[in-house]
Motif scaffolding. Sequence first.
Motif, mmCIF file in Angstrom:
data_model
loop_
_atom_site.group_PDB
_atom_site.id
_atom_site.type_symbol
_atom_site.label_atom_id
_atom_site.label_comp_id
_atom_site.label_asym_id
_atom_site.label_seq_id
_atom_site.Cartn_x
_atom_site.Cartn_y
_atom_site.Cartn_z
ATOM 1 N N UNK A 36 43.135 30.225 34.736
ATOM 2 C CA UNK A 36 42.910 31.657 34.917
ATOM 3 C C UNK A 36 42.177 31.871 36.247
ATOM 4 N N UNK A 37 42.608 32.895 36.995
ATOM 5 C CA UNK A 37 41.998 33.194 38.293
ATOM 6 C C UNK A 37 41.900 34.701 38.475
ATOM 7 N N UNK A 38 41.147 35.098 39.480
ATOM 8 C CA UNK A 38 40.999 36.509 39.835
ATOM 9 C C UNK A 38 41.123 36.635 41.341
ATOM 10 N N UNK A 39 41.569 37.799 41.780
ATOM 11 C CA UNK A 39 41.698 38.058 43.209
ATOM 12 C C UNK A 39 41.792 39.543 43.467
ATOM 13 N N UNK A 40 41.986 39.890 44.732
ATOM 14 C CA UNK A 40 42.089 41.286 45.136
ATOM 15 C C UNK A 40 43.376 41.490 45.913
#
Length: 564
Positions: A244-248
């Motif tokens: 799982x990852x997050x970004x913009x």
Amino acid sequence: MVDNMRNSTKCWSFSKNNGREKELVDCPVGVGGCTASWQELNGRLKEFTYQGCLRRHYSYNCSSDYCRTIRSARLSPSNYKENAKYASPTDDVTVKICCCTKDGCNDFVTSQNTRLGRKMRFMTSQTEMTSQIEISSLMPTRMTSFETSYPTWMNAVTYCVIITSLFAIFAYLLRKVLTSQTFQDKLCHHIRQNITLDEVKEDTTPLAESVTLESNLSEDNVVCDVIVDFEDVIGKGKFGIVYKAKGKNQNCALDLCFKIALDSADSRRCHDNEINIHEFLRMRCDDRIVTYYGTRIVDGKNGIILQYSTKDNLRNFLDQNTIGLKKCINMLCDVTSAVAFMHEMNYDGDKPRIAHRDICSSNFLVNQDLTLVLTDFGVSMVIDDVTGNTYAEHLTAEGAPYYVAPEVLDLSINLRHHGEALTQADVYSTSLVLWEIVTQCDDFYVKPPPHSLPYQHDVTTIHDLINHVVVRKKRPDFRFDLKSLGSRGTRDVITNTIIECWDSDEECRLSASCARDRMILLGKALDDVISDNLTGGDVTNNDVAIDDVVISIDDTVGLIETVV
């Protein structure tokens, strides 16, 4: 008197027509030698007819010590009174005569330019002919009783029976080999083996290795500030792990997936191949393909950034949920559309045909709105439309075992040179995903059965799978409830499409684009019924024809009202 006796010749004398028995006689003075005659049928000895003395007025060269053929004449079977029991009008009956000058020389005769052999002893009966060991060795081509007693058509029937029997024996032995444990062990080994780094050279790589640059991505697909939670594992497969990852993206927060390869040559190769497949697919974006955001190196790990799906994959979703008729058809459209997009070439030249080679329900992700996207292109292959070949030379059977096509299981598919065969193997795998979706549609059952994988309850080992799918040609059972009579027309269109997609003969299967068009047409027909029902239109006397299958609107109105 003494001189005359001294000059006379002794010859064997015999006549079939006069009934004269064979004996050695003194020829009259002035006789030039001995003679004999016989008949041949189709170049083979039939019978001896005459022996006797040869008079001088016969102007033949008879100076040999053995009876040499001096004359041969073909006799018409219709003019020979005894030919009926030996020959048909189309046979060749020949009379031959020989002569010689030595005493008793006409007991042995020769037939030049025939198949009788070099030398034959003159015999007066068929019994004597067949009992002489000497003659059997000298005349290997003499007619047998079988040849003279049975007509030609019976010989042809015999040959047909022999050939048919040999073919049946061969088919039986082939089936025994295919179902033997040793052969299936080899098949299992072939299916499980993969390409090793030593086997693959740089010029045999399907596509060149590359890392996506942000400048190559559209503005909507550029992400920044990627943060990966390496403690949050979404899934782990044969060649990689997904975190799982997050970004913009344009100042909007995104949930992402970060996929890295395992520490092996095969995993790295599949990882690089997936990047290259995404590079081709991004040139022609499609809503049914997982969104690709490029690659990043995070904490020293090179990974692929993909969209995150909140509803997990299709397999897990169907384990926990049933779906209505409208959602069922929409999912069928999504699955077939994704595969058709992969298989179709863009004629602008920016997207080739691609075979996925690992289609299964776990490789379709479910979005929040229950739409489906196809993912996992690690073993996918780019197909060269000019030659019909794939770019890679070292290929093995790939895919989840339950979804592998029969021709891949029994190794009858040519994975090196037949790109069309690879796409049709995808169609077979797609049909099993469609079957999984249909069996969880609550409009086709009073109570849908628990979700299961194809053949999950039919086989336990890869040997059982080969025997079940390849040898016995079995397919999953729909197990529709007879008490559930709703949506019969819709159900028939869907089931017939699935059955045509999993045909044992890959050339008889539907193409992915044909299956997609059927599902889209079915969805439009259902939308029209819903629209007419909402607006109060008269739909009770209308039928919608889809590929020669009529959907009865009367039978679906009640269920459509429930869906709406």
